[in-house]
Motif scaffolding. Structure first.
Motif, PDB file in Angstrom:
ATOM      1  N   PHE A 152       0.849  -1.186   0.000  1.00  0.00           N
ATOM      2  CA  PHE A 152       0.000   0.000   0.000  1.00  0.00           C
ATOM      3  C   PHE A 152       0.886   1.238   0.000  1.00  0.00           C
ATOM      4  CE2 PHE A 152      -2.609  -3.283   1.862  1.00  0.00           C
ATOM      5  CZ  PHE A 152      -3.879  -3.043   1.338  1.00  0.00           C
ATOM      6  N   GLY A 153       0.536   2.220  -0.807  1.00  0.00           N
ATOM      7  CA  GLY A 153       1.247   3.499  -0.791  1.00  0.00           C
ATOM      8  C   GLY A 153       2.466   3.576  -1.678  1.00  0.00           C
ATOM      9  N   LEU A 154       2.678   2.592  -2.535  1.00  0.00           N
ATOM     10  CA  LEU A 154       3.864   2.603  -3.386  1.00  0.00           C
ATOM     11  C   LEU A 154       3.826   3.822  -4.318  1.00  0.00           C
ATOM     12  CD1 LEU A 154       6.429   0.975  -4.132  1.00  0.00           C
ATOM     13  CD2 LEU A 154       5.077  -0.136  -5.918  1.00  0.00           C
ATOM     14  N   GLY A 155       4.924   4.577  -4.356  1.00  0.00           N
ATOM     15  CA  GLY A 155       5.040   5.722  -5.250  1.00  0.00           C
ATOM     16  C   GLY A 155       4.422   7.004  -4.735  1.00  0.00           C
ATOM     17  N   LEU A 156       3.822   6.965  -3.554  1.00  0.00           N
ATOM     18  CA  LEU A 156       3.197   8.174  -3.006  1.00  0.00           C
ATOM     19  C   LEU A 156       4.128   8.974  -2.110  1.00  0.00           C
ATOM     20  CD1 LEU A 156      -0.455   7.188  -1.975  1.00  0.00           C
ATOM     21  CD2 LEU A 156       0.231   8.817  -3.728  1.00  0.00           C
ATOM     22  N   PHE A 157       5.111   8.325  -1.530  1.00  0.00           N
ATOM     23  CA  PHE A 157       5.954   8.987  -0.539  1.00  0.00           C
ATOM     24  C   PHE A 157       7.399   9.152  -1.000  1.00  0.00           C
ATOM     25  CE2 PHE A 157       2.426   6.955   1.616  1.00  0.00           C
ATOM     26  CZ  PHE A 157       1.970   7.944   2.456  1.00  0.00           C
ATOM     27  N   GLN A 158       7.859   8.228  -1.834  1.00  0.00           N
ATOM     28  CA  GLN A 158       9.225   8.302  -2.363  1.00  0.00           C
ATOM     29  C   GLN A 158       9.221   7.770  -3.785  1.00  0.00           C
ATOM     30  OE1 GLN A 158      12.291   6.529   0.138  1.00  0.00           O
ATOM     31  NE2 GLN A 158      11.050   6.867   1.976  1.00  0.00           N
ATOM     32  N   PRO A 159      10.192   8.207  -4.602  1.00  0.00           N
ATOM     33  CA  PRO A 159      10.311   7.641  -5.953  1.00  0.00           C
ATOM     34  C   PRO A 159      10.580   6.142  -5.889  1.00  0.00           C
ATOM     35  CG  PRO A 159      11.614   9.640  -5.737  1.00  0.00           C
ATOM     36  CD  PRO A 159      11.176   9.270  -4.356  1.00  0.00           C
ATOM     37  N   VAL A 160      10.118   5.434  -6.902  1.00  0.00           N
ATOM     38  CA  VAL A 160      10.300   3.987  -6.965  1.00  0.00           C
ATOM     39  C   VAL A 160      11.260   3.646  -8.097  1.00  0.00           C
ATOM     40  CG1 VAL A 160       9.158   1.755  -7.293  1.00  0.00           C
ATOM     41  CG2 VAL A 160       7.984   3.607  -6.069  1.00  0.00           C
ATOM     42  N   THR A 161      12.288   2.906  -7.769  1.00  0.00           N
ATOM     43  CA  THR A 161      13.263   2.453  -8.759  1.00  0.00           C
ATOM     44  C   THR A 161      13.117   0.954  -8.965  1.00  0.00           C
ATOM     45  OG1 THR A 161      14.936   1.998  -7.070  1.00  0.00           O
ATOM     46  CG2 THR A 161      14.862   4.239  -7.982  1.00  0.00           C
ATOM     47  N   GLU A 162      13.818   0.443  -9.937  1.00  0.00           N
ATOM     48  CA  GLU A 162      13.800  -0.997 -10.162  1.00  0.00           C
ATOM     49  C   GLU A 162      14.356  -1.739  -8.952  1.00  0.00           C
ATOM     50  OE1 GLU A 162      15.162  -4.229 -13.601  1.00  0.00           O
ATOM     51  OE2 GLU A 162      15.249  -2.067 -13.991  1.00  0.00           O
ATOM     52  N   ALA A 163      15.328  -1.132  -8.269  1.00  0.00           N
ATOM     53  CA  ALA A 163      15.890  -1.751  -7.069  1.00  0.00           C
ATOM     54  C   ALA A 163      14.846  -1.843  -5.956  1.00  0.00           C
ATOM     55  CB  ALA A 163      17.100  -0.954  -6.586  1.00  0.00           C
ATOM     56  N   VAL A 164      13.993  -0.831  -5.847  1.00  0.00           N
ATOM     57  CA  VAL A 164      12.919  -0.859  -4.851  1.00  0.00           C
ATOM     58  C   VAL A 164      11.952  -1.998  -5.165  1.00  0.00           C
ATOM     59  CG1 VAL A 164      10.864   0.364  -4.034  1.00  0.00           C
ATOM     60  CG2 VAL A 164      13.056   1.566  -4.202  1.00  0.00           C
ATOM     61  N   LEU A 165      11.572  -2.116  -6.437  1.00  0.00           N
ATOM     62  CA  LEU A 165      10.679  -3.215  -6.825  1.00  0.00           C
ATOM     63  C   LEU A 165      11.316  -4.567  -6.544  1.00  0.00           C
ATOM     64  CD1 LEU A 165       9.058  -2.096 -10.217  1.00  0.00           C
ATOM     65  CD2 LEU A 165       8.037  -2.097  -7.937  1.00  0.00           C
ATOM     66  N   ASP A 166      12.616  -4.692  -6.799  1.00  0.00           N
ATOM     67  CA  ASP A 166      13.315  -5.955  -6.528  1.00  0.00           C
ATOM     68  C   ASP A 166      13.241  -6.306  -5.042  1.00  0.00           C
ATOM     69  OD1 ASP A 166      14.007  -6.314  -9.162  1.00  0.00           O
ATOM     70  OD2 ASP A 166      16.024  -5.492  -8.950  1.00  0.00           O
ATOM     71  N   THR A 167      13.445  -5.304  -4.180  1.00  0.00           N
ATOM     72  CA  THR A 167      13.390  -5.534  -2.732  1.00  0.00           C
ATOM     73  C   THR A 167      12.006  -6.004  -2.307  1.00  0.00           C
ATOM     74  OG1 THR A 167      15.086  -3.861  -2.322  1.00  0.00           O
ATOM     75  CG2 THR A 167      13.688  -4.468  -0.469  1.00  0.00           C
ATOM     76  N   LEU A 168      10.980  -5.353  -2.840  1.00  0.00           N
ATOM     77  CA  LEU A 168       9.607  -5.736  -2.508  1.00  0.00           C
ATOM     78  C   LEU A 168       9.272  -7.128  -3.040  1.00  0.00           C
ATOM     79  CD1 LEU A 168       7.853  -2.318  -3.171  1.00  0.00           C
ATOM     80  CD2 LEU A 168       8.067  -3.464  -0.961  1.00  0.00           C
ATOM     81  N   GLU A 169       9.705  -7.416  -4.242  1.00  0.00           N
ATOM     82  CA  GLU A 169       9.437  -8.741  -4.816  1.00  0.00           C
ATOM     83  C   GLU A 169      10.082  -9.839  -3.981  1.00  0.00           C
ATOM     84  OE1 GLU A 169      10.729  -8.431  -8.850  1.00  0.00           O
ATOM     85  OE2 GLU A 169       9.203  -6.932  -9.350  1.00  0.00           O
ATOM     86  N   GLN A 170      11.281  -9.591  -3.488  1.00  0.00           N
ATOM     87  CA  GLN A 170      11.954 -10.585  -2.650  1.00  0.00           C
ATOM     88  C   GLN A 170      11.182 -10.839  -1.361  1.00  0.00           C
ATOM     89  OE1 GLN A 170      16.034  -9.330  -2.082  1.00  0.00           O
ATOM     90  NE2 GLN A 170      16.359  -9.076  -4.291  1.00  0.00           N
ATOM     91  N   PHE A 171      10.602  -9.760  -0.803  1.00  0.00           N
ATOM     92  CA  PHE A 171       9.806  -9.895   0.428  1.00  0.00           C
ATOM     93  C   PHE A 171       8.693 -10.915   0.237  1.00  0.00           C
ATOM     94  CE2 PHE A 171       5.961  -8.623   2.769  1.00  0.00           C
ATOM     95  CZ  PHE A 171       6.414  -8.641   4.076  1.00  0.00           C
ATOM     96  N   PHE A 172       8.008 -10.860  -0.900  1.00  0.00           N
ATOM     97  CA  PHE A 172       6.900 -11.780  -1.163  1.00  0.00           C
ATOM     98  C   PHE A 172       7.388 -13.145  -1.644  1.00  0.00           C
ATOM     99  CE2 PHE A 172       4.919  -7.545  -1.736  1.00  0.00           C
ATOM    100  CZ  PHE A 172       3.932  -7.647  -0.774  1.00  0.00           C
ATOM    101  N   GLU A 173       8.370 -13.149  -2.526  1.00  0.00           N
ATOM    102  CA  GLU A 173       8.797 -14.405  -3.139  1.00  0.00           C
ATOM    103  C   GLU A 173       9.418 -15.371  -2.151  1.00  0.00           C
ATOM    104  OE1 GLU A 173      11.183 -12.945  -6.320  1.00  0.00           O
ATOM    105  OE2 GLU A 173       9.455 -12.467  -7.598  1.00  0.00           O
ATOM    106  N   ILE A 174      10.158 -14.872  -1.151  1.00  0.00           N
ATOM    107  CA  ILE A 174      10.744 -15.791  -0.159  1.00  0.00           C
ATOM    108  C   ILE A 174       9.658 -16.422   0.704  1.00  0.00           C
ATOM    109  CG2 ILE A 174      12.946 -14.571  -0.108  1.00  0.00           C
ATOM    110  CD1 ILE A 174      12.107 -13.339   2.553  1.00  0.00           C
ATOM    111  N   ARG A 175       8.447 -15.867   0.657  1.00  0.00           N
ATOM    112  CA  ARG A 175       7.314 -16.417   1.400  1.00  0.00           C
ATOM    113  C   ARG A 175       6.344 -17.142   0.471  1.00  0.00           C
ATOM    114  NH1 ARG A 175       9.221 -11.832   3.693  1.00  0.00           N
ATOM    115  NH2 ARG A 175       9.520 -11.933   5.963  1.00  0.00           N
TER     116      ARG A 175
END
Length: 277
Positions: free
Chosen positions: A67-90
């Motif tokens: 929730f809130g992605l892109g509303l508070f800080q710019p989003v880079t590919e590295a940010v998306l990678d970090t978020l994807e890892q959070f879900f994928e390891i689970r």
């Protein structure tokens, strides 16, 4: 007229979007924390990345997303990678629910990184205050009451039956009552028709903002005004606790959206859920 009695609505801008999305994110974070306490084996958890809250509430849970992605800080590919890892390891799917007021650079980035839109939600809001008159008499046969610990099973069974047409949500609702009861900022309400429970709904208080959630009516109890009565009671309760703004989400064009608009809610924006394909 109802609308003439309302104070000024906040402008629908980035500040409002941040306020609305952070309220929902914080409420869901409290839910995830409570889930971890009540059902520790599910390993529910959440984290914050670039201003977005990423939730894991179980692989099948509708709260497992950001929730809130892109509303508070710019989003880079590295940010998306970090978020994807959070879900994928689970072993969870990757979902981001995004306001149209987010950084415009986010949309082409999502497309380039293999995401596709899969769902839309109308985000609605309205100012609230004590002694509100919502302008419509309630069905005299209906009673709405706040639910205590002794009525958790009744609330849970009613809520689950109200979502019985959606099997993917029913299992989630079976546990919502127990989890919500463990959240200090959450309140549950039950609507009864001549003593029989026919509808359930929840309310989360975050500072001066009230998030209305989880409303459902059992199939045999529909068209009796239960959702109207629950909405009215929750708004009155929230205003009495010092809240000045109420928000809720609904499927675009749905009966829930129309009912909210009849209560003076306005659509702030239509949010889009993106999934990693």
């Amino acid at each position: 007229m109802l609308m003439e009695k309302l104070p000024a609505y906040p402008f629908c801008d980035l500040h409002l979007a941040q306020r609305l999305e952070r309220t929902e994110a914080a409420s869901n974070a409290h839910f995830v924390e409570a889930r971890a306490r009540v059902f520790p084996r599910c390993q529910a958890t959440w984290t914050e990345v670039a201003g977005a809250y990423a939730m894991f509430d179980g692989v099948e849970s509708p709260l497992t997303q950001t929730f809130g992605l892109g509303l508070f800080q710019p989003v880079t590919e590295a940010v998306l990678d970090t978020l994807e890892q959070f879900f994928e390891i689970r072993n969870a799917p990757v979902f981001h629910e995004i306001s149209p007021l987010a950084d415009p650079a986010l949309w082409p980035l999502l497309t380039a990184c293999g995401y596709a839109p899969v769902e839309f939600t109308s985000v609605l809001y309205r100012p609230i205050w004590p002694e509100m008159d919502l302008g419509k008499p309630r069905n005299a046969r209906l009673q709405v009451r706040q639910v205590g610990l002794a009525d958790q099973e009744t609330w849970q069974a009613t809520a689950a039956l109200g979502w019985s047409e959606y099997p993917e949500v029913t299992d989630f609702m079976q546990e919502v009552g127990q989890v919500t009861a463990a959240i200090e900022s959450a309140v549950q309400f039950l609507a009864e028709l001549e003593g029989e429970p026919i509808a359930a709904a929840g309310l989360h208080l975050q500072g001066t903002v009230a998030l209305l959630s989880g409303a459902s009516t059992v199939p045999t109890g529909r068209n009796q005004g239960a959702q109207w009565a629950l909405l009215e009671r929750r708004l009155q309760y929230a205003a009495a606790q010092g809240c000045t703004l109420a928000i809720m989400g609904a499927s675009p064009g749905s009966p829930s959206q129309r009912n909210a608009e009849r209560h003076g809610f306005r659509i702030a924006y239509t949010r889009c859920k993106w999934q990693k394909i």
